[in-house]
Design an enzyme around this catalytic site. Structure first.
Site, PDB file in Angstrom:
ATOM      1  CG  ASP A  45      50.626  48.227  36.028  1.00 27.18           C
ATOM      2  OD1 ASP A  45      50.739  47.679  37.141  1.00 27.18           O
ATOM      3  OD2 ASP A  45      50.776  47.597  34.964  1.00 27.18           O
TER       4      ASP A  45
ATOM      5  CD  GLU B  21      44.630  37.897  42.502  1.00 27.18           C
ATOM      6  OE1 GLU B  21      45.445  37.027  42.141  1.00 27.18           O
ATOM      7  OE2 GLU B  21      44.938  38.850  43.238  1.00 27.18           O
TER       8      GLU B  21
ATOM      9  CD  GLU C 100      49.652  46.187  44.032  1.00 27.65           C
ATOM     10  OE1 GLU C 100      49.509  47.098  44.834  1.00 27.65           O
ATOM     11  OE2 GLU C 100      49.631  44.993  44.354  1.00 27.65           O
TER      12      GLU C 100
END
Ligand code: BGC
Length: 382
Positions: free
Chosen positions: A164, A318, A167
């Site tokens: 996905d 992130e 990952e």
């Protein structure tokens, strides 16, 4: 000395950060500081190019698309073999399939990364289509072959299980992957004037709707009932469903209820990657949806949350908050891979998209402020 940017400077600063990390060939490194992210992902890169187009940086976006074209041109044989095997219903090893990420020089990285992720190929076609629209230009003939090949690849593998957008879970069919594939097929159909591609996009949309029928909202995949924040892309930007779709509304409500951490948005409830913190990419995706749905105040909250996490060096990480939410998994990942990405180009990209969306920043204004991408690199060396 590094001056902390005010909110008004953050878009040009984000654009500078992205441009400073575009390779000479045109690739965008996922993160300049994290041990595992020294590559260009089609997913991150294609959203990043889109953000540059929204900010009026069409030349840099064009350079990225040229890089993708030559990179995918060099694996044309691999793509053709994959398509042929699938169509002939021959067995294939997912490790022989086109990768999700490349070295910055466009070469394939020989390692055991979970590479079979088709979403990035869809996102690239969508981003290229948006580039041509926003830069008011047309598809150049040297791109044609690659666009046709990627479209064939997507049409062939559209409903196949794969890893996905995070990952993971390579044996499942993922709702947000379907959204990206749909966006790519619609874009390719428009670029190539090919109605079969748009019929294939309809098959993908039908499959998405099946997911929407269970529990009255869109599920993470055909194997997981969780809600995943990347399902936001079903509406914005890929438009598989309208923002007023009932199942989509229920999905947004579940994201608001289950995935908000300290004002930001997590990927999915059971996420443990670096403690499973809140991601600017997803917080801005939620804001992008709110903005399109006319919920300006809610969108502003997402923007402000994101902006409050830009650090004094102009970096946007992130994710945030994982170390407090789930200390032991956070530490586990730090032991495995070192500290998480402190600067992620895709985070900057989605912040730019949401800002431009909300403020209607005009391209010339942004361009003036980012006159020199070199300034950013200089600041970072001090
Ligand atoms: C994310 C991917 C992303 C990659 C590079 C991974 O941790 O799950 O979505 O493409 O990092 O940023």
């Amino acid at each position: 000395m590094v001056r902390r940017a005010g909110a008004a400077d953050l878009v040009p600063a984000g654009v500078r950060a992205i441009l400073a990390h575009q390779s000479d060939e045109g690739a965008f490194v996922a993160s300049p500081d994290f041990s595992q992210y020294g590559y260009c992902w089609l997913r991150d890169g294609s959203f990043t190019a889109y953000a540059l187009d929204r900010a009026g940086e069409h030349d840099a976006a064009a350079k990225y698309h040229d890089w993708v074209e030559s990179t995918l041109g060099s694996i044309a044989g691999m793509m053709d073999r994959a398509i042929e095997s699938k169509r002939a219903e021959k067995d294939f090893d997912p490790r022989d399939l086109p990768p999700a990420r490349f070295a910055l020089d466009g070469s394939v990285v020989a390692d055991d990364w979970p590479n079979f992720q088709i979403d990035g190929y869809g996102t690239w076609l969508w981003s290229l289509h948006e580039h041509l629209r926003l830069a008011e230009t047309t598809l150049s003939s040297h791109m044609l072959d690659t666009v046709q090949r990627v479209a064939r690849y997507l049409a062939t593998f559209a409903l196949e299980p794969c890893f996905d957008v995070w990952e993971m879970n390579g044996t499942d069919v993922h709702t947000s992957t379907l959204a990206c594939v749909y966006g790519g097929l619609v874009a390719a159909s428009s670029l190539l004037g090919d109605l079969e591609l748009s019929a294939r996009a309809d098959d993908v949309a039908d499959r998405v709707r099946i997911s929407g029928q269970a529990n009255g909202r869109f599920e993470k995949s055909d194997a997981s009932h969780e809600v995943d924040a990347s399902a936001l892309w079903l509406s914005v930007p890929f438009e598989v469903v309208g923002s007023d779709d009932e199942a989509f509304q229920a999905t947004v409500a579940a994201i608001e209820k289950d995935l908000v951490l300290d004002g930001g948005v997590r990927r999915f409830a059971s996420d443990t990657y670096f403690g499973g913190g809140a991601w600017p990419v997803l917080t801005c995706s939620l804001g992008w949806y709110y903005a399109r749905a006319g919920r300006r105040d809610d969108a502003m909250r997402c923007l402000q949350w994101t902006q409050s996490h830009v650090d004094a060096n102009g970096c946007l990480a992130e994710q945030f908050g994982g170390e407090l939410r789930d200390r032991s998994h956070y530490e586990q990942w730090v032991t495995t891979w070192g500290r998480p990405a402190a600067d992620l180009l895709w985070s900057h990209a989605m912040h730019i998209v949401l800002s431009v969306e909300l403020d209607g920043l005009t391209s010339p204004g942004v361009n003036r402020a980012v006159a020199s991408a070199g300034d950013y690199a200089l600041e970072h060396r001090q």
